[in-house]
Design an enzyme around this catalytic site. Structure first.
Site, PDB file in Angstrom:
ATOM      1  N   ASP A 170      18.679 -75.670  89.550  1.00  0.00           N
ATOM      2  CA  ASP A 170      19.901 -76.209  88.967  1.00  0.00           C
ATOM      3  C   ASP A 170      20.695 -75.073  88.316  1.00  0.00           C
ATOM      4  OD1 ASP A 170      18.734 -75.695  86.440  1.00  0.00           O
ATOM      5  OD2 ASP A 170      17.911 -77.714  86.329  1.00  0.00           O
ATOM      6  N   HIS A 201      20.379 -75.685  95.754  1.00  0.00           N
ATOM      7  CA  HIS A 201      20.401 -76.701  94.699  1.00  0.00           C
ATOM      8  C   HIS A 201      19.252 -77.694  94.813  1.00  0.00           C
ATOM      9  CE1 HIS A 201      22.220 -78.290  91.222  1.00  0.00           C
ATOM     10  NE2 HIS A 201      23.472 -78.013  91.526  1.00  0.00           N
TER      11      HIS A 201
END
Length: 399
Positions: free
Chosen positions: A375, A371
């Site tokens: 995204d 992450h």
């Protein structure tokens, strides 16, 4: 002219390598390309080939030594030639015996007490002790010359921080193999330091199966390189990555670093663990070339004879457990890569086709992403494009 044998760098951020075994002795004749020594990195045990013909001479580092990347560990010379003058033989810490105590006392540590001058500890063990919060002052080394090894640190961690009174050997608890230990260390570090998230899709694999069967029939003249479903997936993933460069990037120095090449690491089960040799430039390779590379590295991996190039430069990983009849699973990312694709078995399932129930061959894809780089929207876009490629693989599987 003397040719140096150096400790190679097989992965990003690698600082040292451990010399496990010399395959040749001092004074023996060697041939370019033949196995010369075995080394251990944070990822695997690999076999290093001789860089030239000649005679092995001037060995500086012996079995058990932890050597900085790029340091000369021996020379290959012509008959009658003497190796260049060199420094003292390395201890298992990778330094001369006069240097470890000084280096151990000088090395800074925020989480671990500074080692007294009398403590000898390998760089890998020092880093592991710092990560695990282990005080090395109370450890007793089981390595040559009493050097504290990574195994000693792990044993101390398992005993709730209490320093072992002797080397961590027990008939009731056999030591992990090198591959198993490395896998345990790197997966633990990845899972605890990389913020994973997961995106999952089912895909109709009918067109992919048909394409693979057609290509296999066309490859009957060369059955040894007949492409498998895994080879087809490597080709498709590599070509989809061209449109999603962030999925092929790496996380380094708190920033996203693009990679110019698309090199697919393929998780392969071996005795006591998993290794991930690399299919180089997979987006530019034909299916036959991918199949040839995959077959060769798989054979070397299972024989325990991987060479440095087999493990270098991976930018994205595929882990396929379909052959084990696993429907779906999630995989752990291999830092500094951004993602790993887990592939389940192709199995017949009842799905809706044009509003009516039908039985179709379906497989589940699970994408694990870092992450810090990626995204949810970017991961979903990549997986959507990959699903489209699997549904319509025509033109994306060059022979």
């Amino acid at each position: 002219m003397a040719i140096s044998v150096v400790m190679p760098a097989l992965e990003m951020a690698q600082e040292t390598g451990k010399l496990l075994a010399w395959r040749k002795k001092e004074g023996e004749v060697v041939t370019k390309g033949e196995p010369l020594l075995e080394i251990e990195t944070d990822k695997a045990v690999v076999e290093i080939e001789a860089p030239s013909d000649g005679i092995l001479a001037g060995i500086k580092s012996h079995e058990g030594a932890v050597v900085p990347v790029g340091e000369t560990i021996a020379w290959i010379v012509a008959p009658g030639e003497q190796p260049p003058a060199s420094s003292a033989i390395a201890t298992p810490t990778g330094r001369t015996k006069q240097e470890p105590a000084k280096a151990a006392a000088a090395a800074p540590s925020a989480a671990v007490a500074t080692a007294p001058a009398s403590i000898l500890i390998s760089p890998k063990a020092r880093r592991l002790a710092k990560e695990q919060g282990i005080d090395i002052a109370g450890l007793r080394g089981s390595g040559p010359d009493g050097v504290i090894t990574a195994e000693d640190v792990l044993a101390a961690k398992q005993s709730s921080g209490a320093a072992p009174k002797s080397a961590p050997t027990s008939p009731a608890s056999p030591a992990l193999s090198t591959i198993a230990r490395l896998m345990a260390e790197r997966t633990t570090k990845s899972w605890t330091t990389v913020p994973h998230f997961f995106v999952i899709r089912d895909v109709d694999a009918g067109a992919l199966l048909d394409s693979q069967k057609r290509i296999k029939a066309q490859s009957q003249s060369s059955p040894s390189v007949s492409p498998t479903i895994t080879d087809c997936l490597i080709s498709l993933v590599a070509r989809v990555l061209e449109r999603h460069p962030v999925m092929n990037a790496t996380w380094a120095n708190e920033a996203v670093r693009p990679n110019s090449s698309i090199n697919i690491s393929l998780a392969i089960a071996v005795n006591d663990g998993v290794v991930a040799p690399v299919i180089q430039n997979a987006n530019k390779a034909t299916l036959a070339e991918i199949a040839t590379q995959r077959a060769a590295v798989t054979e070397r991996a299972r024989a325990g004879r991987l060479v440095p190039v087999d493990l270098s430069g991976g930018t994205f990983t595929i882990s396929n457990l379909g052959m084990y009849k696993v429907d779906a699973f999630t995989a752990i990312i291999t830092p500094p890569q951004a993602a790993v694709l887990a592939v389940g078995a192709v199995s017949d399932r009842v799905v809706a086709v044009d509003g009516k129930p039908a039985v179709r061959p379906v497989m589940t894809l699970s994408l694990s992403s870092d992450h810090r780089l990626i995204d949810g929207a970017r991961a979903a876009a990549f997986l959507n494009d990959l699903v489209d490629a699997i549904r319509k693989p025509q033109g994306l599987l060059p022979l």
